[in-house]
Design a protein around this motif. Structure first.
Motif, PDB file in Angstrom:
ATOM      1  N   ASP A 104      35.356  40.800  21.149  1.00 31.21           N
ATOM      2  CA  ASP A 104      35.942  40.590  19.645  1.00 31.21           C
ATOM      3  C   ASP A 104      36.745  39.274  19.692  1.00 31.21           C
ATOM      4  OD1 ASP A 104      38.355  40.910  21.188  1.00 31.21           O
ATOM      5  OD2 ASP A 104      38.523  42.997  21.203  1.00 31.21           O
ATOM      6  N   ALA A 105      37.086  39.006  18.545  1.00 30.01           N
ATOM      7  CA  ALA A 105      37.667  37.571  18.051  1.00 30.01           C
ATOM      8  C   ALA A 105      38.983  37.385  18.996  1.00 30.01           C
ATOM      9  CB  ALA A 105      38.071  37.698  16.531  1.00 30.01           C
ATOM     10  N   ARG A 106      39.811  38.407  19.420  1.00 32.09           N
ATOM     11  CA  ARG A 106      41.092  38.499  19.924  1.00 32.09           C
ATOM     12  C   ARG A 106      40.648  37.884  21.379  1.00 32.09           C
ATOM     13  NH1 ARG A 106      43.553  41.475  23.357  1.00 32.09           N
ATOM     14  NH2 ARG A 106      45.714  41.389  23.551  1.00 32.09           N
ATOM     15  N   ALA A 107      39.681  38.587  22.159  1.00 35.72           N
ATOM     16  CA  ALA A 107      39.442  38.303  23.409  1.00 35.72           C
ATOM     17  C   ALA A 107      38.985  36.662  23.502  1.00 35.72           C
ATOM     18  CB  ALA A 107      38.618  38.863  24.098  1.00 35.72           C
ATOM     19  N   SER A 108      38.115  36.433  22.475  1.00 32.22           N
ATOM     20  CA  SER A 108      37.314  34.824  22.432  1.00 32.22           C
ATOM     21  C   SER A 108      38.593  33.996  22.387  1.00 32.22           C
ATOM     22  CB  SER A 108      36.510  34.968  21.490  1.00 32.22           C
ATOM     23  OG  SER A 108      35.295  35.587  21.550  1.00 32.22           O
ATOM     24  N   ASP A 109      39.611  34.145  21.540  1.00 35.54           N
ATOM     25  CA  ASP A 109      40.648  33.206  21.295  1.00 35.54           C
ATOM     26  C   ASP A 109      41.534  33.114  22.581  1.00 35.54           C
ATOM     27  OD1 ASP A 109      42.610  31.820  19.240  1.00 35.54           O
ATOM     28  OD2 ASP A 109      44.057  33.274  19.936  1.00 35.54           O
ATOM     29  N   ALA A 110      41.795  34.306  23.421  1.00 37.81           N
ATOM     30  CA  ALA A 110      42.454  34.250  24.488  1.00 37.81           C
ATOM     31  C   ALA A 110      41.781  33.535  25.630  1.00 37.81           C
ATOM     32  CB  ALA A 110      42.747  35.566  24.934  1.00 37.81           C
ATOM     33  N   LEU A 111      40.340  33.634  25.737  1.00 37.84           N
ATOM     34  CA  LEU A 111      39.754  32.577  26.557  1.00 37.84           C
ATOM     35  C   LEU A 111      39.621  31.290  26.175  1.00 37.84           C
ATOM     36  CD1 LEU A 111      36.479  35.212  26.758  1.00 37.84           C
ATOM     37  CD2 LEU A 111      37.813  34.603  28.745  1.00 37.84           C
ATOM     38  N   ALA A 112      39.555  30.996  24.937  1.00 39.32           N
ATOM     39  CA  ALA A 112      39.879  29.721  24.596  1.00 39.32           C
ATOM     40  C   ALA A 112      41.100  29.046  25.007  1.00 39.32           C
ATOM     41  CB  ALA A 112      39.781  29.417  23.004  1.00 39.32           C
ATOM     42  N   LYS A 113      42.298  29.794  25.032  1.00 35.34           N
ATOM     43  CA  LYS A 113      43.493  29.453  25.385  1.00 35.34           C
ATOM     44  C   LYS A 113      43.774  29.237  26.638  1.00 35.34           C
ATOM     45  CE  LYS A 113      45.989  30.951  21.445  1.00 35.34           C
ATOM     46  NZ  LYS A 113      47.164  31.925  20.814  1.00 35.34           N
ATOM     47  N   ILE A 114      42.917  30.112  27.613  1.00 36.12           N
ATOM     48  CA  ILE A 114      42.911  29.956  29.031  1.00 36.12           C
ATOM     49  C   ILE A 114      42.150  28.518  29.361  1.00 36.12           C
ATOM     50  CG2 ILE A 114      41.688  30.605  31.146  1.00 36.12           C
ATOM     51  CD1 ILE A 114      42.452  33.579  30.316  1.00 36.12           C
ATOM     52  N   ALA A 115      40.994  28.410  28.761  1.00 34.88           N
ATOM     53  CA  ALA A 115      40.238  27.227  28.943  1.00 34.88           C
ATOM     54  C   ALA A 115      40.884  25.860  28.942  1.00 34.88           C
ATOM     55  CB  ALA A 115      38.807  27.185  28.333  1.00 34.88           C
ATOM     56  N   SER A 116      41.816  25.913  27.862  1.00 32.29           N
ATOM     57  CA  SER A 116      42.446  24.578  27.595  1.00 32.29           C
ATOM     58  C   SER A 116      43.743  24.508  28.438  1.00 32.29           C
ATOM     59  CB  SER A 116      42.896  24.590  26.084  1.00 32.29           C
ATOM     60  OG  SER A 116      43.778  25.745  25.740  1.00 32.29           O
ATOM     61  N   GLY A 117      44.130  25.545  29.065  1.00 30.37           N
ATOM     62  CA  GLY A 117      45.233  25.446  29.926  1.00 30.37           C
ATOM     63  C   GLY A 117      46.621  25.800  29.385  1.00 30.37           C
ATOM     64  N   ASP A 118      46.347  26.342  27.956  1.00 29.96           N
ATOM     65  CA  ASP A 118      47.561  26.549  27.095  1.00 29.96           C
ATOM     66  C   ASP A 118      48.169  27.871  27.484  1.00 29.96           C
ATOM     67  OD1 ASP A 118      47.448  24.128  25.875  1.00 29.96           O
ATOM     68  OD2 ASP A 118      45.963  24.844  24.199  1.00 29.96           O
ATOM     69  N   VAL A 119      47.628  28.753  28.183  1.00 32.06           N
ATOM     70  CA  VAL A 119      48.151  30.203  28.508  1.00 32.06           C
ATOM     71  C   VAL A 119      47.799  30.548  29.965  1.00 32.06           C
ATOM     72  CG1 VAL A 119      46.198  31.499  27.602  1.00 32.06           C
ATOM     73  CG2 VAL A 119      48.326  32.484  27.409  1.00 32.06           C
ATOM     74  N   THR A 120      48.831  31.218  30.468  1.00 32.20           N
ATOM     75  CA  THR A 120      48.456  31.880  31.904  1.00 32.20           C
ATOM     76  C   THR A 120      48.629  33.362  32.043  1.00 32.20           C
ATOM     77  OG1 THR A 120      51.021  31.345  32.396  1.00 32.20           O
ATOM     78  CG2 THR A 120      49.219  29.610  33.025  1.00 32.20           C
ATOM     79  N   TYR A 121      48.119  33.670  32.632  1.00 23.56           N
ATOM     80  CA  TYR A 121      48.157  35.425  32.764  1.00 23.56           C
ATOM     81  C   TYR A 121      48.241  35.579  34.524  1.00 23.56           C
ATOM     82  CZ  TYR A 121      45.583  36.716  28.624  1.00 23.56           C
ATOM     83  OH  TYR A 121      45.210  37.037  27.213  1.00 23.56           O
ATOM     84  N   ALA A 122      49.169  36.992  34.696  1.00 22.94           N
ATOM     85  CA  ALA A 122      49.193  37.590  35.687  1.00 22.94           C
ATOM     86  C   ALA A 122      48.734  39.189  35.581  1.00 22.94           C
ATOM     87  CB  ALA A 122      50.710  37.537  36.255  1.00 22.94           C
ATOM     88  N   LEU A 123      48.393  39.825  36.521  1.00 28.91           N
ATOM     89  CA  LEU A 123      47.737  41.029  36.528  1.00 28.91           C
ATOM     90  C   LEU A 123      49.024  42.013  37.172  1.00 28.91           C
ATOM     91  CD1 LEU A 123      45.051  39.637  36.323  1.00 28.91           C
ATOM     92  CD2 LEU A 123      44.105  41.515  37.458  1.00 28.91           C
ATOM     93  N   ALA A 124      49.449  42.741  36.377  1.00 32.22           N
ATOM     94  CA  ALA A 124      50.473  43.717  36.689  1.00 32.22           C
ATOM     95  C   ALA A 124      49.735  45.346  36.993  1.00 32.22           C
ATOM     96  CB  ALA A 124      51.596  44.274  35.516  1.00 32.22           C
ATOM     97  N   ILE A 125      49.376  45.347  38.171  1.00 31.26           N
ATOM     98  CA  ILE A 125      48.424  46.579  38.526  1.00 31.26           C
ATOM     99  C   ILE A 125      49.030  47.297  39.401  1.00 31.26           C
ATOM    100  CG2 ILE A 125      46.352  46.986  39.592  1.00 31.26           C
ATOM    101  CD1 ILE A 125      46.149  45.542  36.855  1.00 31.26           C
TER     102      ILE A 125
END
Length: 371
Positions: A104-125
């Protein structure tokens, strides 16, 4: 060419990564970060993004390099050699893999931000002392068209600095994965002081609002999205541990060649030669297991679990051996903070527990082999 030999492109990637990291992130840089109390180098991560590493698993149409899991493992291994601290595993490997499972568009936008280094994630599992996603008890209570999250997560690597969290919670009929900003109301992050000086956090969720748009994938079907991400992370972590083992081995051999006893380099003593040779053999076997895991994730991801768990179990065993032998063969200096071997030992200990320890993966291997 054998599957378990680096391709020409992978060898070039490894050489390029080593050349960059030796200058930008040597062990001395990690020591400086530790002494300053820092667990994240934003400038270094931006440089990695510019080199395409943040987008190693991001599709090209979202701005990534889409090099594949085997390539991601090559990068992770080179990082492990000098104990590089970065959100590579959490963001570029696991979060990116999870987002790729959703079209979906939301996931694609998030992936683009990861690739550019503009967003970081952590897994709360995880919530207990061991890795066990299926045992999740955090409640995601239905609230109108959304949910309210309440519970605690532990050992959230990169959790104190991440911009967003992938949160696993239990809904009425199963487990659901949420993608939410880390500063949302009701979230409290308590930075943990891990022995390897890397960022981790304990996170409390108190009646945190999550809308339907925050659900990653389908409600009650978290593992469809999360399982591939965890396997990618486990393989890349195994690769990082293999690099750690190689770095510790190289440091140990260098010491054996320099340290003299009774006027002779201790590396000439046959007993120490045998121990070094055994460790080298173990590092080579481990490298093969990790290459196989990367190939399976690229070529046959539905059947990659055995290869991934084998790689993580073997990497854990080898890293433990590498740091123990390194400390012992360095003698007394190996136990001091003034010498870098202790950093490798601490990183190996934490990495052994993250995403499943030796017993967890050995049991998975046994089960998948029919035992």
């Amino acid at each position: 060419m054998s599957k378990l030999v680096l391709t020409e492109e992978e060898s070039m990637l490894a050489d390029m990564a080593r050349g960059f990291l030796d200058g930008a992130a040597p062990v001395s840089a990690f020591r400086k970060m530790r002494d300053e109390g820092r667990t994240h180098d934003a400038k270094l991560w931006k440089q990695m993004a510019e080199m395409g590493w943040a987008g190693v698993l991001v599709p090209e149409d979202a701005g990534g390099s889409d090099m594949g899991f085997a390539a991601a493992n090559v990068i992770a291994r080179e990082m492990g050699k000098t104990l590089v601290v970065s959100p590579f595993l959490s963001t570029a490997v696991m979060a990116a893999t999870a987002l790729r499972q959703v079209s979906d568009a939301r996931a694609s936008d998030a992936l683009a931000k990861i690739a550019s280094g503009d967003v970081t994630y952590a897994l709360a599992i995880d919530e207990g002392i061991k890795h066990d996603p299926e045992a999740t008890m955090m409640e995601a209570r239905a609230d109108g068209n959304g949910f309210r999250l309440t519970g605690k997560k532990t050992f959230v690597v990169d959790g104190a600095m991440a911009d967003r969290l992938l949160v696993l919670a239990r809904t009425a009929d199963g487990l659901t994965l949420f993608d939410i900003p880390s500063d949302r109301a009701g979230i409290t992050r308590d930075k943990s002081n891990m022995i390897d000086a890397r960022d981790a956090a304990k996170i409390d969720f108190e009646n945190v609002e999550a809308t339907g748009e925050d659900v990653l994938g389908q409600v009650h079907s978290a593992m469809t999205v999360l399982r591939p991400a965890l396997q990618a992370g486990q393989a890349a972590l195994a690769a990082e541990m293999a690099g750690l083992s190689a770095g510790a081995f190289e440091m140990t051999v260098g010491y054996l060649k320099e340290r003299k006893q009774f006027g002779t380099e201790i590396g000439r003593f046959q007993a120490l030669q045998h121990r070094a040779a055994h460790l080298w053999c173990e590092t080579e076997v481990t490298a093969s297991a990790i290459l196989n895991a990367g190939r399976m994730l690229d070529d046959d991801p539905q059947n990659a679990e055995l290869a991934v768990s084998l790689a993580k179990a073997k990497a854990t065993s080898t890293a433990t051996l590498a740091v123990q032998e390194g400390v012992q063969m360095h003698g007394g200096i190996g136990m001091t903070d003034a010498y870098d071997m202790g950093f490798y030992m601490k990183r190996a200990r934490v990495s052994s527990e993250w995403l499943g320890d030796y017993s967890y993966h050995a049991e998975r291997v046994a089960a998948l082999r029919g035992f």
